[in-house]
Design a protein around this motif. Structure first.
Motif, PDB file in Angstrom:
ATOM      1  N   LEU A  37      -5.050 -31.488  62.512  1.00 17.31           N
ATOM      2  CA  LEU A  37      -4.637 -31.982  64.814  1.00 17.31           C
ATOM      3  C   LEU A  37      -3.384 -32.075  64.554  1.00 17.31           C
ATOM      4  CD1 LEU A  37      -5.316 -30.786  67.741  1.00 17.31           C
ATOM      5  CD2 LEU A  37      -6.799 -33.114  67.374  1.00 17.31           C
ATOM      6  N   ARG A  38      -3.177 -33.824  63.930  1.00 11.99           N
ATOM      7  CA  ARG A  38      -2.579 -34.071  64.178  1.00 11.99           C
ATOM      8  C   ARG A  38      -1.108 -33.877  63.420  1.00 11.99           C
ATOM      9  NH1 ARG A  38       0.000 -37.387  60.106  1.00 11.99           N
ATOM     10  NH2 ARG A  38       1.619 -39.106  60.868  1.00 11.99           N
ATOM     11  N   SER A  39      -1.255 -33.112  62.338  1.00  9.74           N
ATOM     12  CA  SER A  39       0.016 -31.844  61.764  1.00  9.74           C
ATOM     13  C   SER A  39       0.360 -31.618  62.867  1.00  9.74           C
ATOM     14  CB  SER A  39      -0.672 -31.111  60.407  1.00  9.74           C
ATOM     15  OG  SER A  39       0.459 -31.135  59.921  1.00  9.74           O
ATOM     16  N   LYS A  40      -0.555 -30.131  63.761  1.00  7.27           N
ATOM     17  CA  LYS A  40      -0.309 -29.230  64.508  1.00  7.27           C
ATOM     18  C   LYS A  40       0.125 -29.668  65.889  1.00  7.27           C
ATOM     19  CE  LYS A  40      -4.318 -26.182  64.043  1.00  7.27           C
ATOM     20  NZ  LYS A  40      -5.017 -25.063  64.269  1.00  7.27           N
ATOM     21  N   ILE A  41       0.321 -31.085  66.126  1.00  8.57           N
ATOM     22  CA  ILE A  41       0.806 -31.713  66.951  1.00  8.57           C
ATOM     23  C   ILE A  41       2.088 -31.955  66.400  1.00  8.57           C
ATOM     24  CG2 ILE A  41       0.365 -34.053  69.367  1.00  8.57           C
ATOM     25  CD1 ILE A  41      -2.957 -33.107  68.909  1.00  8.57           C
ATOM     26  N   LEU A  42       2.724 -32.589  65.816  1.00  8.83           N
ATOM     27  CA  LEU A  42       4.041 -32.956  65.027  1.00  8.83           C
ATOM     28  C   LEU A  42       4.295 -31.720  64.998  1.00  8.83           C
ATOM     29  CD1 LEU A  42       2.982 -36.230  62.944  1.00  8.83           C
ATOM     30  CD2 LEU A  42       4.224 -36.270  64.928  1.00  8.83           C
ATOM     31  N   ASP A  43       4.013 -31.091  64.392  1.00  8.46           N
ATOM     32  CA  ASP A  43       4.943 -29.236  64.626  1.00  8.46           C
ATOM     33  C   ASP A  43       5.659 -28.933  65.757  1.00  8.46           C
ATOM     34  OD1 ASP A  43       4.635 -29.261  61.776  1.00  8.46           O
ATOM     35  OD2 ASP A  43       2.565 -28.365  61.716  1.00  8.46           O
ATOM     36  N   GLN A  44       4.762 -28.818  66.501  1.00  3.83           N
ATOM     37  CA  GLN A  44       5.028 -28.396  68.176  1.00  3.83           C
ATOM     38  C   GLN A  44       5.576 -29.248  68.603  1.00  3.83           C
ATOM     39  OE1 GLN A  44       3.337 -25.243  69.185  1.00  3.83           O
ATOM     40  NE2 GLN A  44       5.306 -26.063  71.045  1.00  3.83           N
ATOM     41  N   LEU A  45       5.758 -30.678  68.714  1.00  6.29           N
ATOM     42  CA  LEU A  45       6.516 -31.092  68.829  1.00  6.29           C
ATOM     43  C   LEU A  45       7.813 -31.138  68.952  1.00  6.29           C
ATOM     44  CD1 LEU A  45       4.314 -34.615  69.268  1.00  6.29           C
ATOM     45  CD2 LEU A  45       4.883 -34.091  71.273  1.00  6.29           C
ATOM     46  N   GLU A  46       7.965 -31.245  66.848  1.00  2.00           N
ATOM     47  CA  GLU A  46       9.992 -31.493  66.278  1.00  2.00           C
ATOM     48  C   GLU A  46       9.997 -29.467  66.856  1.00  2.00           C
ATOM     49  OE1 GLU A  46      12.504 -31.851  64.077  1.00  2.00           O
ATOM     50  OE2 GLU A  46      10.771 -33.436  63.986  1.00  2.00           O
ATOM     51  N   GLN A  47       8.847 -28.565  66.858  1.00  2.00           N
ATOM     52  CA  GLN A  47       9.474 -27.457  67.766  1.00  2.00           C
ATOM     53  C   GLN A  47      10.006 -27.354  69.274  1.00  2.00           C
ATOM     54  OE1 GLN A  47       6.899 -23.830  67.744  1.00  2.00           O
ATOM     55  NE2 GLN A  47       8.120 -22.257  67.937  1.00  2.00           N
ATOM     56  N   ASP A  48       9.904 -28.411  69.806  1.00  2.00           N
ATOM     57  CA  ASP A  48      10.125 -28.263  70.973  1.00  2.00           C
ATOM     58  C   ASP A  48      11.241 -29.269  71.066  1.00  2.00           C
ATOM     59  OD1 ASP A  48       7.884 -27.167  72.240  1.00  2.00           O
ATOM     60  OD2 ASP A  48       6.537 -28.980  72.981  1.00  2.00           O
ATOM     61  N   SER A  49      11.319 -29.859  70.486  1.00  2.00           N
ATOM     62  CA  SER A  49      12.775 -30.872  70.409  1.00  2.00           C
ATOM     63  C   SER A  49      13.670 -30.049  70.096  1.00  2.00           C
ATOM     64  CB  SER A  49      11.835 -32.090  69.353  1.00  2.00           C
ATOM     65  OG  SER A  49      13.377 -32.615  68.750  1.00  2.00           O
ATOM     66  N   SER A  50      13.396 -29.265  69.078  1.00  2.00           N
ATOM     67  CA  SER A  50      15.086 -27.970  68.416  1.00  2.00           C
ATOM     68  C   SER A  50      15.034 -27.739  69.644  1.00  2.00           C
ATOM     69  CB  SER A  50      13.871 -27.168  67.027  1.00  2.00           C
ATOM     70  OG  SER A  50      14.984 -26.900  67.594  1.00  2.00           O
ATOM     71  N   LEU A  51      13.887 -26.784  70.766  1.00  2.00           N
ATOM     72  CA  LEU A  51      14.112 -25.873  71.614  1.00  2.00           C
ATOM     73  C   LEU A  51      14.865 -26.660  72.739  1.00  2.00           C
ATOM     74  CD1 LEU A  51      11.216 -24.160  71.748  1.00  2.00           C
ATOM     75  CD2 LEU A  51      13.409 -22.490  71.254  1.00  2.00           C
ATOM     76  N   HIS A  52      14.780 -27.681  73.043  1.00  2.00           N
ATOM     77  CA  HIS A  52      14.963 -28.636  73.176  1.00  2.00           C
ATOM     78  C   HIS A  52      16.365 -28.835  73.536  1.00  2.00           C
ATOM     79  CE1 HIS A  52      11.531 -29.207  75.863  1.00  2.00           C
ATOM     80  NE2 HIS A  52      11.905 -29.883  76.850  1.00  2.00           N
ATOM     81  N   LEU A  53      16.950 -29.753  72.656  1.00  2.00           N
ATOM     82  CA  LEU A  53      18.045 -29.795  72.011  1.00  2.00           C
ATOM     83  C   LEU A  53      19.325 -29.074  72.093  1.00  2.00           C
ATOM     84  CD1 LEU A  53      17.188 -31.851  68.844  1.00  2.00           C
ATOM     85  CD2 LEU A  53      18.449 -32.593  70.636  1.00  2.00           C
ATOM     86  N   GLN A  54      19.542 -28.165  71.511  1.00  2.00           N
ATOM     87  CA  GLN A  54      19.380 -26.203  71.896  1.00  2.00           C
ATOM     88  C   GLN A  54      20.239 -25.984  73.153  1.00  2.00           C
ATOM     89  OE1 GLN A  54      20.765 -24.941  68.880  1.00  2.00           O
ATOM     90  NE2 GLN A  54      21.756 -23.336  70.149  1.00  2.00           N
ATOM     91  N   GLU A  55      19.259 -25.994  74.061  1.00  2.00           N
ATOM     92  CA  GLU A  55      18.617 -25.904  75.589  1.00  2.00           C
ATOM     93  C   GLU A  55      20.319 -26.711  76.076  1.00  2.00           C
ATOM     94  OE1 GLU A  55      16.848 -25.180  79.247  1.00  2.00           O
ATOM     95  OE2 GLU A  55      15.676 -25.617  77.807  1.00  2.00           O
ATOM     96  N   ILE A  56      20.245 -28.101  75.421  1.00  2.00           N
ATOM     97  CA  ILE A  56      21.095 -28.943  75.425  1.00  2.00           C
ATOM     98  C   ILE A  56      22.384 -28.374  75.665  1.00  2.00           C
ATOM     99  CG2 ILE A  56      21.875 -31.328  75.196  1.00  2.00           C
ATOM    100  CD1 ILE A  56      18.931 -32.198  75.599  1.00  2.00           C
ATOM    101  N   LYS A  57      22.660 -27.760  74.221  1.00  2.00           N
ATOM    102  CA  LYS A  57      23.879 -27.699  73.790  1.00  2.00           C
ATOM    103  C   LYS A  57      24.378 -26.278  74.320  1.00  2.00           C
ATOM    104  CE  LYS A  57      25.961 -26.477  69.030  1.00  2.00           C
ATOM    105  NZ  LYS A  57      25.539 -26.175  67.856  1.00  2.00           N
ATOM    106  N   THR A  58      23.996 -25.981  74.459  1.00  2.00           N
ATOM    107  CA  THR A  58      23.741 -24.511  75.492  1.00  2.00           C
ATOM    108  C   THR A  58      24.987 -25.219  76.762  1.00  2.00           C
ATOM    109  OG1 THR A  58      22.273 -23.227  74.447  1.00  2.00           O
ATOM    110  CG2 THR A  58      23.510 -21.956  76.550  1.00  2.00           C
ATOM    111  N   LEU A  59      23.933 -25.297  77.445  1.00  2.00           N
ATOM    112  CA  LEU A  59      23.955 -25.714  78.861  1.00  2.00           C
ATOM    113  C   LEU A  59      25.185 -26.903  78.627  1.00  2.00           C
ATOM    114  CD1 LEU A  59      20.294 -26.873  80.275  1.00  2.00           C
ATOM    115  CD2 LEU A  59      22.270 -24.702  81.018  1.00  2.00           C
ATOM    116  N   THR A  60      25.292 -27.724  77.567  1.00  2.00           N
ATOM    117  CA  THR A  60      27.101 -28.417  78.053  1.00  2.00           C
ATOM    118  C   THR A  60      27.807 -27.704  77.731  1.00  2.00           C
ATOM    119  OG1 THR A  60      25.271 -30.342  76.962  1.00  2.00           O
ATOM    120  CG2 THR A  60      27.893 -30.215  76.729  1.00  2.00           C
TER     121      THR A  60
END
Length: 76
Positions: A37-60
């Motif tokens: 479960l911990r591993s799944k949560i960390l993977d999901q957080l990493e994916q969310d983080s990546s998506l947020h960074l990409q959207e920030i980059k695009t919007l900037t």
């Protein structure tokens, strides 16, 4: 503040929260029963983080283009 700037600010805030949660999960005590479960949560957080960074980059980039002298000098 423009809607794009507001969105960027909200994404950055969410990213800060994601990073805080990730760091707490990484330092949590090891429990073999909960490791999957911990591993799944960390993977999901990493994916969310990546998506947020990409959207920030695009919007900037969009915001920079909208604020460029070329766009500002256009007459409607």
């Amino acid at each position: 503040m423009s809607p794009i700037e507001v969105r960027i600010q909200k994404l950055r805030s969410n990213l800060d929260h994601i990073n805080l949660v990730k760091s707490e999960f990484k330092v949590a005590r090891f429990n073999p029963k909960k490791e999957k479960l911990r591993s799944k949560i960390l993977d999901q957080l990493e994916q969310d983080s990546s998506l947020h960074l990409q959207e920030i980059k695009t919007l900037t980039i969009i915001l920079d283009e909208l604020n460029s002298d070329k766009i500002k000098s256009m007459v409607v």
